[in-house]
Design a protein around this motif. Structure first.
Motif, PDB file in Angstrom:
ATOM      1  N   GLN A  19     -14.808 -26.348  18.186  1.00 45.04           N
ATOM      2  CA  GLN A  19     -14.513 -27.750  17.874  1.00 45.04           C
ATOM      3  C   GLN A  19     -13.051 -28.085  18.170  1.00 45.04           C
ATOM      4  O   GLN A  19     -12.726 -29.166  18.636  1.00 45.04           O
ATOM      5  CB  GLN A  19     -14.817 -28.052  16.399  1.00 45.04           C
ATOM      6  CG  GLN A  19     -16.295 -28.029  16.031  1.00 45.04           C
ATOM      7  CD  GLN A  19     -17.088 -29.073  16.785  1.00 45.04           C
ATOM      8  OE1 GLN A  19     -17.883 -28.768  17.650  1.00 45.04           O
ATOM      9  NE2 GLN A  19     -16.868 -30.330  16.467  1.00 45.04           N
ATOM     10  N   LEU A  20     -12.155 -27.127  17.895  1.00 47.77           N
ATOM     11  CA  LEU A  20     -10.727 -27.349  18.141  1.00 47.77           C
ATOM     12  C   LEU A  20     -10.415 -27.380  19.637  1.00 47.77           C
ATOM     13  O   LEU A  20      -9.773 -28.295  20.131  1.00 47.77           O
ATOM     14  CB  LEU A  20      -9.909 -26.233  17.472  1.00 47.77           C
ATOM     15  CG  LEU A  20      -9.554 -26.425  16.003  1.00 47.77           C
ATOM     16  CD1 LEU A  20      -9.014 -25.135  15.420  1.00 47.77           C
ATOM     17  CD2 LEU A  20      -8.548 -27.549  15.833  1.00 47.77           C
ATOM     18  N   GLY A  21     -10.878 -26.327  20.350  1.00 44.29           N
ATOM     19  CA  GLY A  21     -10.740 -26.288  21.800  1.00 44.29           C
ATOM     20  C   GLY A  21      -9.329 -26.081  22.305  1.00 44.29           C
ATOM     21  O   GLY A  21      -8.339 -26.146  21.557  1.00 44.29           O
ATOM     22  N   MET A  22      -9.244 -25.844  23.614  1.00 44.26           N
ATOM     23  CA  MET A  22      -7.954 -25.691  24.283  1.00 44.26           C
ATOM     24  C   MET A  22      -7.492 -27.053  24.825  1.00 44.26           C
ATOM     25  O   MET A  22      -8.198 -28.044  24.707  1.00 44.26           O
ATOM     26  CB  MET A  22      -8.080 -24.648  25.393  1.00 44.26           C
ATOM     27  CG  MET A  22      -8.303 -23.244  24.834  1.00 44.26           C
ATOM     28  SD  MET A  22      -8.718 -22.021  26.076  1.00 44.26           S
ATOM     29  CE  MET A  22      -7.260 -22.075  27.117  1.00 44.26           C
ATOM     30  N   THR A  23      -6.323 -27.057  25.463  1.00 42.57           N
ATOM     31  CA  THR A  23      -5.734 -28.339  25.893  1.00 42.57           C
ATOM     32  C   THR A  23      -6.496 -28.998  27.030  1.00 42.57           C
ATOM     33  O   THR A  23      -6.281 -30.169  27.325  1.00 42.57           O
ATOM     34  CB  THR A  23      -4.266 -28.132  26.317  1.00 42.57           C
ATOM     35  OG1 THR A  23      -4.225 -27.138  27.343  1.00 42.57           O
ATOM     36  CG2 THR A  23      -3.405 -27.719  25.145  1.00 42.57           C
ATOM     37  N   ASP A  24      -7.396 -28.267  27.697  1.00 35.90           N
ATOM     38  CA  ASP A  24      -8.132 -28.855  28.819  1.00 35.90           C
ATOM     39  C   ASP A  24      -9.632 -28.950  28.551  1.00 35.90           C
ATOM     40  O   ASP A  24     -10.427 -29.077  29.475  1.00 35.90           O
ATOM     41  CB  ASP A  24      -7.887 -28.029  30.096  1.00 35.90           C
ATOM     42  CG  ASP A  24      -8.371 -26.591  29.941  1.00 35.90           C
ATOM     43  OD1 ASP A  24      -8.738 -26.194  28.803  1.00 35.90           O
ATOM     44  OD2 ASP A  24      -8.374 -25.852  30.955  1.00 35.90           O
ATOM     45  N   GLU A  25     -10.042 -28.904  27.273  1.00 34.66           N
ATOM     46  CA  GLU A  25     -11.477 -28.804  26.965  1.00 34.66           C
ATOM     47  C   GLU A  25     -12.093 -30.073  26.372  1.00 34.66           C
ATOM     48  O   GLU A  25     -13.248 -30.055  25.967  1.00 34.66           O
ATOM     49  CB  GLU A  25     -11.723 -27.631  25.998  1.00 34.66           C
ATOM     50  CG  GLU A  25     -11.630 -26.283  26.666  1.00 34.66           C
ATOM     51  CD  GLU A  25     -12.096 -25.164  25.751  1.00 34.66           C
ATOM     52  OE1 GLU A  25     -12.840 -24.299  26.238  1.00 34.66           O
ATOM     53  OE2 GLU A  25     -11.724 -25.154  24.569  1.00 34.66           O
ATOM     54  N   SER A  26     -11.355 -31.151  26.249  1.00 34.17           N
ATOM     55  CA  SER A  26     -11.868 -32.399  25.696  1.00 34.17           C
ATOM     56  C   SER A  26     -12.453 -32.208  24.294  1.00 34.17           C
ATOM     57  O   SER A  26     -13.512 -32.735  23.974  1.00 34.17           O
ATOM     58  CB  SER A  26     -12.939 -32.986  26.632  1.00 34.17           C
ATOM     59  OG  SER A  26     -13.221 -34.313  26.258  1.00 34.17           O
ATOM     60  N   LYS A  27     -11.755 -31.412  23.504  1.00 40.06           N
ATOM     61  CA  LYS A  27     -12.134 -31.205  22.103  1.00 40.06           C
ATOM     62  C   LYS A  27     -11.028 -31.794  21.213  1.00 40.06           C
ATOM     63  O   LYS A  27     -10.183 -32.553  21.687  1.00 40.06           O
ATOM     64  CB  LYS A  27     -12.342 -29.708  21.832  1.00 40.06           C
ATOM     65  CG  LYS A  27     -13.467 -29.070  22.645  1.00 40.06           C
ATOM     66  CD  LYS A  27     -14.822 -29.592  22.213  1.00 40.06           C
ATOM     67  CE  LYS A  27     -15.962 -29.037  23.046  1.00 40.06           C
ATOM     68  NZ  LYS A  27     -16.184 -27.609  22.884  1.00 40.06           N
ATOM     69  N   LEU A  33      -3.761 -34.831  22.333  1.00 45.23           N
ATOM     70  CA  LEU A  33      -2.727 -34.843  23.381  1.00 45.23           C
ATOM     71  C   LEU A  33      -2.918 -36.029  24.325  1.00 45.23           C
ATOM     72  O   LEU A  33      -1.946 -36.610  24.814  1.00 45.23           O
ATOM     73  CB  LEU A  33      -2.766 -33.543  24.180  1.00 45.23           C
ATOM     74  CG  LEU A  33      -2.467 -32.239  23.417  1.00 45.23           C
ATOM     75  CD1 LEU A  33      -2.378 -31.068  24.386  1.00 45.23           C
ATOM     76  CD2 LEU A  33      -1.179 -32.340  22.612  1.00 45.23           C
ATOM     77  N   GLN A  34      -4.186 -36.364  24.589  1.00 43.26           N
ATOM     78  CA  GLN A  34      -4.460 -37.476  25.513  1.00 43.26           C
ATOM     79  C   GLN A  34      -4.205 -38.844  24.866  1.00 43.26           C
ATOM     80  O   GLN A  34      -3.784 -39.785  25.515  1.00 43.26           O
ATOM     81  CB  GLN A  34      -5.916 -37.406  25.983  1.00 43.26           C
ATOM     82  CG  GLN A  34      -6.210 -36.215  26.887  1.00 43.26           C
ATOM     83  CD  GLN A  34      -7.711 -35.975  27.050  1.00 43.26           C
ATOM     84  OE1 GLN A  34      -8.510 -36.854  26.773  1.00 43.26           O
ATOM     85  NE2 GLN A  34      -8.078 -34.778  27.490  1.00 43.26           N
ATOM     86  N   LYS A  35      -4.434 -38.900  23.557  1.00 43.40           N
ATOM     87  CA  LYS A  35      -4.384 -40.193  22.872  1.00 43.40           C
ATOM     88  C   LYS A  35      -2.954 -40.607  22.503  1.00 43.40           C
ATOM     89  O   LYS A  35      -2.622 -41.798  22.516  1.00 43.40           O
ATOM     90  CB  LYS A  35      -5.255 -40.122  21.606  1.00 43.40           C
ATOM     91  CG  LYS A  35      -5.401 -41.438  20.878  1.00 43.40           C
ATOM     92  CD  LYS A  35      -6.461 -41.287  19.788  1.00 43.40           C
ATOM     93  CE  LYS A  35      -6.671 -42.579  19.047  1.00 43.40           C
ATOM     94  NZ  LYS A  35      -7.722 -42.456  18.018  1.00 43.40           N
ATOM     95  N   TYR A  36      -2.120 -39.630  22.129  1.00 47.07           N
ATOM     96  CA  TYR A  36      -0.774 -39.946  21.634  1.00 47.07           C
ATOM     97  C   TYR A  36       0.294 -39.426  22.598  1.00 47.07           C
ATOM     98  O   TYR A  36       0.073 -38.459  23.328  1.00 47.07           O
ATOM     99  CB  TYR A  36      -0.564 -39.331  20.242  1.00 47.07           C
ATOM    100  CG  TYR A  36      -1.528 -39.839  19.203  1.00 47.07           C
ATOM    101  CD1 TYR A  36      -1.351 -41.083  18.595  1.00 47.07           C
ATOM    102  CD2 TYR A  36      -2.646 -39.084  18.824  1.00 47.07           C
ATOM    103  CE1 TYR A  36      -2.249 -41.557  17.634  1.00 47.07           C
ATOM    104  CE2 TYR A  36      -3.538 -39.537  17.869  1.00 47.07           C
ATOM    105  CZ  TYR A  36      -3.331 -40.781  17.280  1.00 47.07           C
ATOM    106  OH  TYR A  36      -4.225 -41.240  16.330  1.00 47.07           O
ATOM    107  N   THR A  37       1.459 -40.049  22.532  1.00 41.74           N
ATOM    108  CA  THR A  37       2.589 -39.633  23.370  1.00 41.74           C
ATOM    109  C   THR A  37       3.450 -38.645  22.588  1.00 41.74           C
ATOM    110  O   THR A  37       3.851 -38.914  21.454  1.00 41.74           O
ATOM    111  CB  THR A  37       3.455 -40.854  23.747  1.00 41.74           C
ATOM    112  OG1 THR A  37       2.605 -41.814  24.378  1.00 41.74           O
ATOM    113  CG2 THR A  37       4.578 -40.455  24.694  1.00 41.74           C
ATOM    114  N   PHE A  38       3.670 -37.475  23.198  1.00 44.37           N
ATOM    115  CA  PHE A  38       4.467 -36.432  22.546  1.00 44.37           C
ATOM    116  C   PHE A  38       5.707 -36.126  23.368  1.00 44.37           C
ATOM    117  O   PHE A  38       5.673 -36.181  24.607  1.00 44.37           O
ATOM    118  CB  PHE A  38       3.652 -35.134  22.407  1.00 44.37           C
ATOM    119  CG  PHE A  38       2.497 -35.240  21.454  1.00 44.37           C
ATOM    120  CD1 PHE A  38       2.666 -34.999  20.097  1.00 44.37           C
ATOM    121  CD2 PHE A  38       1.228 -35.570  21.900  1.00 44.37           C
ATOM    122  CE1 PHE A  38       1.608 -35.088  19.219  1.00 44.37           C
ATOM    123  CE2 PHE A  38       0.157 -35.660  21.031  1.00 44.37           C
ATOM    124  CZ  PHE A  38       0.352 -35.421  19.684  1.00 44.37           C
TER     125      PHE A  38
END
Length: 933
Positions: free
Chosen positions: A492-500, A506-511
């Protein structure tokens, strides 16, 4: 398309590819929601009909001797389907057979759009207790005059479809809208029907007052409770008289009511305990009517004192019985109002907020997930409670449900629009206002061991099915960890490229990537996953290596192994502890990154509540995993614990389950429960051994200074209703004659089945022995005459196996573990109960072994204080399966000679009701059984 053609087939077997043939066709045509035509024909399959099929359908070889063949009738049958939907109750079966026969005769196969009434019933009537045609039509009050004949089955399937179509046409716009997005995953070609309903609603101004909608979800409007006005009630004696004597109330409202002196006696005992602020143990034997007996004083006391009383049961079945049967009856019997409510743990209630979010998320649905979503969407238009136990989801649907249960909500702000729509919050509010709260042992124990924060405050409690309290309390004070749960969370948590979860953040917010350790996530995540695999594979192998000397088999066939630091192989065990330590470090690092992300987004005031819940929920689960790993492998517990591993030797090499429980729960219960409550009533049909309560009293830590005990005897006439038979010529297992013992058991089953026409429940203490007996019996009994249904071998839940057993006239049901109690098969459906072995736990069972050692260290006798009482109580539960009413009759056949030969055997016989006992050769027992019936 306005023509619907319903088909049902009777066949020689289940597989057309194995040359099974159609022997009867029944077809019903529906047009304009009315049945307009019927068609039926027998077909000659050019092969013998198996006796089992003849018994089921009533179609014998002589009936089809002069019937036409399928080839002669094929065109006539297929023409009926022109221009219509093909409907069946399990379309793949009927259409598969039909098309196979057409292919065999080199004819064009049917390609009509299909509608499957099994699937439609699951979606549109999700609260149905079963989706088999007979049970479903009974649930919907559809008359079925000749089950297992093609035309009758087709006719009731047609009636069922008309009801399903009406139900579909009653659904609100929002529900139809969501179903349209799921429709492509269904077996049924539903699109045209859904589009038509969608079009009707789009141009309709009619509103359903029962349904409300919010953010694209439609759900049933529920009323909030209002607080009762003060009520005046009479003395308790007058109150009891009103119920039992003056109005003949029971007779008026209860069909087949029989006056039970024991019921009133129990009511008075409960009332006395409340008044004196004492705890009480009450053994109420089968037939007492204990639910009403304790509800009557509980309601009186709660209303009179304006203090709520909690009633806890072990099974959801009893909770439903109290709410749906007993409490409505008492409302009719008394002249003052009271409030009763059900409260379960948060994981039982659906979260509308989480569901809305999940439905809005674009994700791939497999069939089970699509079906689960559809069932839930329809159920929301019907449910008052939002309690998922009301429906039966497909197996993998529960994984989806975990994501949308109220447990995942985190803190819900009371000012949030979701708060007022939360089923869990409504259940809590009702509980706060209730006189009687019904709950389960699980929530009672969770509340007890967590500072009493889950249930509203109470001082008096009634615990039904109290023989399960020790076990439940131990489970809730202990822990359980398994590979599947860990993997599910990590997936459920997933890696940074797994759309979890993490990737979506990371995709939704600016860091600011330089300030945050986000780049470390994948590396730590992969190391943690590797460590989980490595640890669980190593544990699996470790148990395999150790099992030669320490083997124990669980009820469900897993190998069990109890572990203790001081007795493990130092080198291998230290390696396992190092793996566990590394895993906790990696998990801690992941929690640290999530904490930084949450604080960063929170500080920027951009973090949405849903995402905040996801992050907090993930952190809590990861932290609980760390705590569990540490308690299992890395720290010494202040309270003595039994720890064990279970592995599925036929499963994957990491199919490992880890458990821990306190060795003795009595002190915890005494301190955290009995000392803090005014009055705890514990009741069950099985609390005593040889009329003594001392075993249960010691195990639960009940104080002796304020304890009542009471035994209420059964009103049944066991002398006339039961025969207890014990053979004296069975092989002795102790002498290594296991195969001979199983063979003798099979012979006895066959002989008894002939006398009782099947209708037997055979109880085992070991799954291994059940399996071996079943295998041998299949080779020796007439399987065309008797249907063998076995737990763990036949597919389905306990209730499904029980229903299947009751469906067939001549069936034998094999059960272990859970079948020893809570299985009610009244009347002629059950005439013989066979107990294969006395239900002692294996001496190397992890929990028993640890508790036994604990008692020995204290200089106590583990056999007489633990093994024997547990076995006697289990035996009493098994014995209680047979007689459930005053009209039941039957035989209890005990294969285990220890009941008469061992010095402790008298404890079993003296702990059950006084029944006629015959000890003789198997042959003479069978003669007597035949004469008695």
């Amino acid at each position: 398309m306005n023509k619907y053609v319903v088909i049902d087939l009777e066949t020689t077997g289940n597989s057309p590819v194995k040359d099974d043939k159609i022997i009867e066709v029944g077809v019903v045509v529906i047009e304009d929601n009315k049945i307009t035509d019927r068609y039926s024909t027998l077909l000659n399959p050019n092969k013998a009909i198996p006796p089992f099929i003849s018994n089921l359908t009533g179609i014998f070889d002589e009936d089809i001797a002069d019937a036409p063949t399928f080839e002669e009738k094929a065109e006539e049958i297929t023409n009926i389907f022109n221009g219509g939907y093909l409907i069946a109750h399990n379309v793949p079966f009927d259409l598969g057979f039909l098309n196979q026969e057409l292919a065999n005769n080199e004819m064009i196969q049917l390609t009509n759009p299909v509608l499957d009434t099994v699937e439609l019933a699951r979606i549109l009537y999700p609260k149905s207790p079963s989706f088999k045609l007979e049970q479903l039509t009974e649930y919907l009050d559809i008359y079925h005059d000749d089950p297992h004949r093609a035309l009758s089955d087709a006719y009731v399937t047609a009636k069922l479809f008309i009801k399903l179509k009406e139900k579909l046409e009653s659904l609100p716009y929002e529900t139809i809208d969501h179903l349209l997005t799921l429709e492509t995953m269904f077996k049924s070609d539903l699109r045209e029907l859904l589009v038509e309903r969608h079009r009707q609603l789009a141009f309709s101004t009619d509103e359903n007052d029962e349904i409300v909608s919010y953010r694209g979800l439609a759900f049933k409007k529920t009323e909030n409770n209002t607080v009762s006005d003060d009520v005046q009630i009479s003395s308790y004696g007058d109150y009891l008289d009103d119920i039992y004597e003056m109005n003949g109330s029971m007779q008026q409202y209860m069909e087949k009511y029989e006056k039970r002196d024991g019921q009133r006696e129990m009511s008075e005992t409960v009332f006395d305990a409340f008044q004196s602020h004492n705890h009480t143990l009450i053994e109420a034997e089968t037939g007492t009517g204990k639910s009403l007996a304790y509800l009557i004083p509980a309601i009186y006391e709660a209303v009179k004192t304006k203090k709520r009383i909690v009633i806890s049961s072990y099974t959801t079945q009893l909770q439903s019985q109290l709410l749906e049967n007993e409490i409505p009856l008492i409302r009719k019997l008394i002249d003052f109002p009271f409030k009763a409510s059900l409260l379960k743990g948060k994981n039982h209630y659906i979260s509308l907020e989480k569901l809305e979010r999940e439905l809005a998320t674009d994700q791939q649905n497999n069939y089970d997930i699509a079906l689960t979503k559809a069932m839930i969407l329809v159920w929301l238009t019907e449910t008052d409670t939002g309690d998922i136990d009301e429906i039966q989801l497909p197996s993998s649907g529960y994984l989806f449900y975990k994501k949308i249960s109220a447990e995942t909500e985190g803190y819900v702000d009371p000012s949030s629009p979701w708060f007022t729509r939360s089923y869990y919050q409504k259940a809590r509010q009702k509980a706060q206002q209730a006189d009687i709260i019904i709950t389960n042992h699980a929530l009672l124990c969770t509340d007890m061991f967590n500072g009493y924060q889950f249930l509203p405050r109470y001082d008096k409690v009634i615990i039904d099915e109290a023989h399960h309290l020790e076990e439940t309390a131990s489970h809730h004070y202990g822990l359980k960890l398994d590979y599947i749960s860990l993997q599910y969370t990590f997936n459920q948590l997933g890696m940074t490229d797994e759309s979890k979860i993490f990737s979506k953040l990371l995709q939704k917010y600016t860091f600011n990537q330089d300030d945050l350790p986000l780049k470390k996530w994948d590396d730590i995540f992969l190391k943690a996953k590797y460590e989980i695999d490595d640890l669980f594979r190593t544990l699996y192998q470790y148990v395999l290596d150790q099992q030669k000397n320490n083997k124990s088999i669980s009820d469900i066939g897993r190998t069990q192994y109890r572990f203790e630091d001081e007795r493990e192989e130092p080198q291998k065990w230290n390696t396992i502890k190092e793996m566990a330590t590394r895993l906790t470090f990696f998990i801690r690092d992941l929690i640290h990154i999530l904490t930084i992300v949450e604080q960063y987004l929170d500080k920027k005031q951009v973090l949405e509540k849903y995402d905040d819940d996801e992050i907090k929920g993930s952190m809590q689960i990861l932290q609980s995993f760390n705590d569990q790993i540490e308690q299992l492998f890395l720290i010494d517990n202040s309270i003595p614990q039994v720890k064990w591993i279970e592995i599925d030797t036929h499963g994957a090499k990491n199919a490992v389950y880890l458990y821990s429980e306190p060795t003795d729960i009595s002190t915890l219960l005494a301190d955290d429960f009995f000392d803090k409550k005014e009055s705890v009533i514990l009741t069950s049909a099985t609390l005593t051994m040889k009329n003594s309560f001392s075993f249960i009293q010691n195990r639960l830590g009940l104080p002796t200074d304020r304890l009542f005990t009471k035994k209420i005897t059964s009103p049944f006439s066991y002398q006339d209703q039961v025969q207890l038979m014990i053979p004296d010529d069975f092989p002795d297992i102790k002498e290594g004659n296991l195969d001979e013992f199983i063979y003798a058991t099979c012979e006895a089953i066959i002989s008894l089945a002939e006398i009782t026409d099947g209708r037997m429940l055979v109880l085992f203490t070991s799954y291994d022995m059940l399996r071996k007996t079943h295998t041998l019996l299949k080779e020796t009994i007439d399987v065309n005459k008797y249907v063998l249904i076995a737990q763990g071998i036949s597919s389905g839940s306990r209730s499904r196996l029980k229903k299947n057993f009751q469906t067939f006239d001549q069936a034998i049901l094999f059960g272990t573990s859970s079948f020893w109690e809570g299985v009610d098969i009244p009347g002629d459906d059950l005439s013989c109960l066979m107990i294969v072995r006395l239900p002692f736990q294996p001496p190397n069972h992890p929990v028993y072994e640890a508790k036994s050692n604990y008692l020995k260290e204290e200089g106590r006798n583990a056999f007489f204080e633990l093994a024997l009482p547990n076995a006697v109580i289990r035996f009493k539960q098994g014995f209680g399966r047979l007689i459930r009413s005053t009209s039941d009759r039957g035989i209890v056949f005990v294969c285990d000679a220890r009941i008469t030969k061992a010095r402790y055997g008298k404890y079993f016989i003296q702990s059950i009701p006084d029944v006629p006992i015959t000890i003789d050769s198997t042959h003479k027992l069978m003669n007597k059984a035949g004469d008695w019936f």
